[in-house]
Design a protein around this motif. Structure first.
Motif, mmCIF file in Angstrom:
data_model
loop_
_atom_site.group_PDB
_atom_site.id
_atom_site.type_symbol
_atom_site.label_atom_id
_atom_site.label_comp_id
_atom_site.label_asym_id
_atom_site.label_seq_id
_atom_site.Cartn_x
_atom_site.Cartn_y
_atom_site.Cartn_z
ATOM 1 N N LEU A 168 44.064 49.139 56.696
ATOM 2 C CA LEU A 168 44.982 48.007 56.787
ATOM 3 C C LEU A 168 44.847 47.170 55.527
ATOM 4 N N VAL A 169 45.887 47.128 54.704
ATOM 5 C CA VAL A 169 45.825 46.434 53.421
ATOM 6 C C VAL A 169 46.126 44.952 53.612
ATOM 7 N N LEU A 170 45.191 44.113 53.169
ATOM 8 C CA LEU A 170 45.364 42.667 53.299
ATOM 9 C C LEU A 170 45.934 42.090 52.012
ATOM 10 N N SER A 171 47.168 41.609 52.115
ATOM 11 C CA SER A 171 47.838 40.952 51.000
ATOM 12 C C SER A 171 48.805 39.927 51.566
ATOM 13 N N GLY A 172 48.820 38.748 50.973
ATOM 14 C CA GLY A 172 49.751 37.720 51.417
ATOM 15 C C GLY A 172 51.146 37.929 50.888
ATOM 16 N N LYS A 173 51.314 38.891 49.961
ATOM 17 C CA LYS A 173 52.612 39.108 49.331
ATOM 18 C C LYS A 173 53.583 39.824 50.266
ATOM 19 N N SER A 174 53.095 40.841 50.927
ATOM 20 C CA SER A 174 53.936 41.603 51.857
ATOM 21 C C SER A 174 53.028 42.509 52.676
ATOM 22 N N GLY A 175 53.629 43.289 53.571
ATOM 23 C CA GLY A 175 52.858 44.232 54.357
ATOM 24 C C GLY A 175 52.410 43.676 55.690
ATOM 25 N N VAL A 176 51.408 44.328 56.279
ATOM 26 C CA VAL A 176 51.000 44.060 57.656
ATOM 27 C C VAL A 176 50.467 42.640 57.842
ATOM 28 N N TRP A 201 40.023 47.415 57.570
ATOM 29 C CA TRP A 201 40.859 46.690 56.611
ATOM 30 C C TRP A 201 40.315 46.827 55.184
ATOM 31 N N ILE A 202 41.161 46.464 54.221
ATOM 32 C CA ILE A 202 40.732 46.408 52.826
ATOM 33 C C ILE A 202 41.607 45.392 52.095
ATOM 34 N N HIS A 203 41.000 44.599 51.234
ATOM 35 C CA HIS A 203 41.774 43.660 50.431
ATOM 36 C C HIS A 203 42.498 44.439 49.331
ATOM 37 N N LEU A 204 43.688 43.988 48.982
ATOM 38 C CA LEU A 204 44.502 44.672 47.973
ATOM 39 C C LEU A 204 43.753 44.846 46.653
ATOM 40 N N ASP A 205 42.981 43.837 46.252
ATOM 41 C CA ASP A 205 42.223 43.947 44.986
ATOM 42 C C ASP A 205 41.243 45.112 45.040
ATOM 43 N N ASP A 206 40.575 45.282 46.186
ATOM 44 C CA ASP A 206 39.616 46.377 46.309
ATOM 45 C C ASP A 206 40.307 47.730 46.372
ATOM 46 N N LEU A 207 41.470 47.788 46.974
ATOM 47 C CA LEU A 207 42.196 49.056 47.011
ATOM 48 C C LEU A 207 42.565 49.501 45.596
ATOM 49 N N LYS A 238 41.810 36.101 65.431
ATOM 50 C CA LYS A 238 41.060 34.839 65.496
ATOM 51 C C LYS A 238 40.744 34.318 64.092
ATOM 52 N N GLN A 239 40.339 35.225 63.212
ATOM 53 C CA GLN A 239 40.012 34.824 61.849
ATOM 54 C C GLN A 239 41.249 34.334 61.092
ATOM 55 N N ILE A 240 42.388 34.983 61.346
ATOM 56 C CA ILE A 240 43.637 34.530 60.719
ATOM 57 C C ILE A 240 43.960 33.107 61.169
ATOM 58 N N ALA A 241 43.852 32.857 62.486
ATOM 59 C CA ALA A 241 44.116 31.519 63.023
ATOM 60 C C ALA A 241 43.139 30.499 62.436
ATOM 61 N N LYS A 242 41.877 30.876 62.311
ATOM 62 C CA LYS A 242 40.857 29.974 61.770
ATOM 63 C C LYS A 242 41.154 29.613 60.318
ATOM 64 N N LEU A 292 35.715 39.447 55.827
ATOM 65 C CA LEU A 292 37.106 39.310 56.243
ATOM 66 C C LEU A 292 37.604 37.886 55.993
ATOM 67 N N GLU A 293 36.769 36.906 56.309
ATOM 68 C CA GLU A 293 37.183 35.512 56.114
ATOM 69 C C GLU A 293 37.497 35.217 54.647
ATOM 70 N N LYS A 294 36.666 35.717 53.746
ATOM 71 C CA LYS A 294 36.906 35.519 52.315
ATOM 72 C C LYS A 294 38.215 36.184 51.890
ATOM 73 N N ALA A 295 38.451 37.401 52.394
ATOM 74 C CA ALA A 295 39.674 38.128 52.056
ATOM 75 C C ALA A 295 40.911 37.396 52.544
ATOM 76 N N LEU A 296 40.843 36.878 53.783
ATOM 77 C CA LEU A 296 41.975 36.154 54.358
ATOM 78 C C LEU A 296 42.225 34.838 53.626
ATOM 79 N N LYS A 297 41.164 34.140 53.272
ATOM 80 C CA LYS A 297 41.325 32.873 52.540
ATOM 81 C C LYS A 297 41.991 33.107 51.189
ATOM 82 N N ALA A 298 41.641 34.215 50.550
ATOM 83 C CA ALA A 298 42.225 34.527 49.248
ATOM 84 C C ALA A 298 43.735 34.764 49.343
ATOM 85 N N GLU A 299 44.184 35.251 50.504
ATOM 86 C CA GLU A 299 45.583 35.627 50.644
ATOM 87 C C GLU A 299 46.443 34.623 51.421
#
Length: 301
Positions: A168-176, A201-207, A238-242, A292-299
């Motif tokens: 699951l690619v984590l990016s705030g630009k588009s996608g899931v 999951w994986i952050h887009l930068d790491d992918l 939950k982490q997204i909401a947080k 995960l929290e760091k990845a979500l905060k970045a995006e």
């Protein structure tokens, strides 16, 4: 070194191109849109139409490595016609490249192809490594099996093949992530089904970093592109909401409701795949986003 990239203008491709250009690589890219053709000293586009079997053979000039990211998005309702497109967009693109590599003299020594963790069966208990050979008959698993089988044919040409099974690619630009986080922004964050399904999951930068690492170290074979610490769907939401500083109180979304809304595609929200990152780590790759929290905060912030 010169790299030929398919899918260069997509979410992953854009990030990877940016990374490779910063590191001094020269990029050729294939596009099905003539409006997206550019001709810069280090970034040059070539037209192709895999469905018709058309490709500008000049795309291979002085190319050392091919990175294949082509494929229709899966996050779209799976009509029978679109299911066919999902498969053909992956298989035909590699078949066209294979034919060109076979017919035109070239310097290509490495073929790196996108793949997906959807090849692994749905399981709440099993942890999947690249050694797994038991696959199920789900649509996504069949897609990935055909995708990888087509990539393996490139080996017949004495070219090394790598396959990057992406989570699951984590990016705030588009996608899931953008789709999952949309309700949370309004205070309606909710897990799906039991919420116990594992999300690798994986952050887009790491992918992008893993693709570059495989390229730079000439790694061959299958590599899972997932962060080392997968979470349940409940924990993800939950982490997204947080991170968004929003409440988490909504009841879980029942499976039947999503099946009505999305059809067969709903399975991508409910399937559980706990996938191991040990192999790429053992090769020396260091993740930028382990949390995960760091990845979500970045995006998301």
């Amino acid at each position: 070194m010169k790299i030929l990239i398919t899918g260069a203008t997509g979410l992953v491709g854009t990030e990877l191109v940016s990374l490779l250009l910063k590191n001094g690589y020269f990029i050729h890219y294939l596009t099905t849109s003539k409006n997206k053709l550019q001709n810069e000293p280090n970034y040059k586009g070539f037209y192709w139409n895999p469905e018709a079997g058309d490709i500008d053979e000049n795309c291979l000039d002085d190319v050392d490595v091919i990175i294949n990211l082509a494929g229709a998005p899966i996050a779209k309702r799976w009509t029978e016609a679109y299911k066919k497109e999902i498969i053909e967009s992956r298989v035909l693109s590699i078949a066209v490249l294979h034919q060109l590599l076979k017919s035109k003299a070239n310097n290509v020594h490495h073929f790196i192809s996108a793949s997906a963790i959807g090849i692994y069966p749905d399981s709440l208990s099993k942890i999947y490594s690249e050694e797994e050979t038991e696959f199920d008959n789900s649509f996504l698993s069949r897609v990935v099996q055909k995708w990888e089988e087509e990539a393996d044919k490139i080996q017949e040409l004495k070219i090394k093949v790598s396959k990057v099974r992406t989570g699951l690619v984590l990016s705030g630009k588009s996608g899931v992530l953008k789709e999952i986080s949309a309700p949370a922004k309004y205070g309606f964050a909710a897990a799906f089904g039991s919420g116990d399904q594992m999300q690798s999951w994986i952050h887009l930068d790491d992918l992008a970093g893993i693709y570059a690492y495989i390229l730079n170290h000439e790694l061959e074979g299958i590599y899972n592109a997932v962060a080392p610490y997968p979470v349940t769907n409940t924990e993800l939401v939950k982490q997204i909401a947080k991170v968004l500083d929003k409440p988490y109180f909504m009841p879980n979304v029942p499976k039947f409701a999503m099946e009505i809304a999305l059809g067969e595609m709903h399975t991508i929200l409910f399937d559980s795949q706990n996938v191991s990152a040990k192999k790429i780590i053992s090769q020396g790759y260091q993740f930028k986003y382990l949390s995960l929290e760091k990845a979500l905060k970045a995006e998301l912030t």
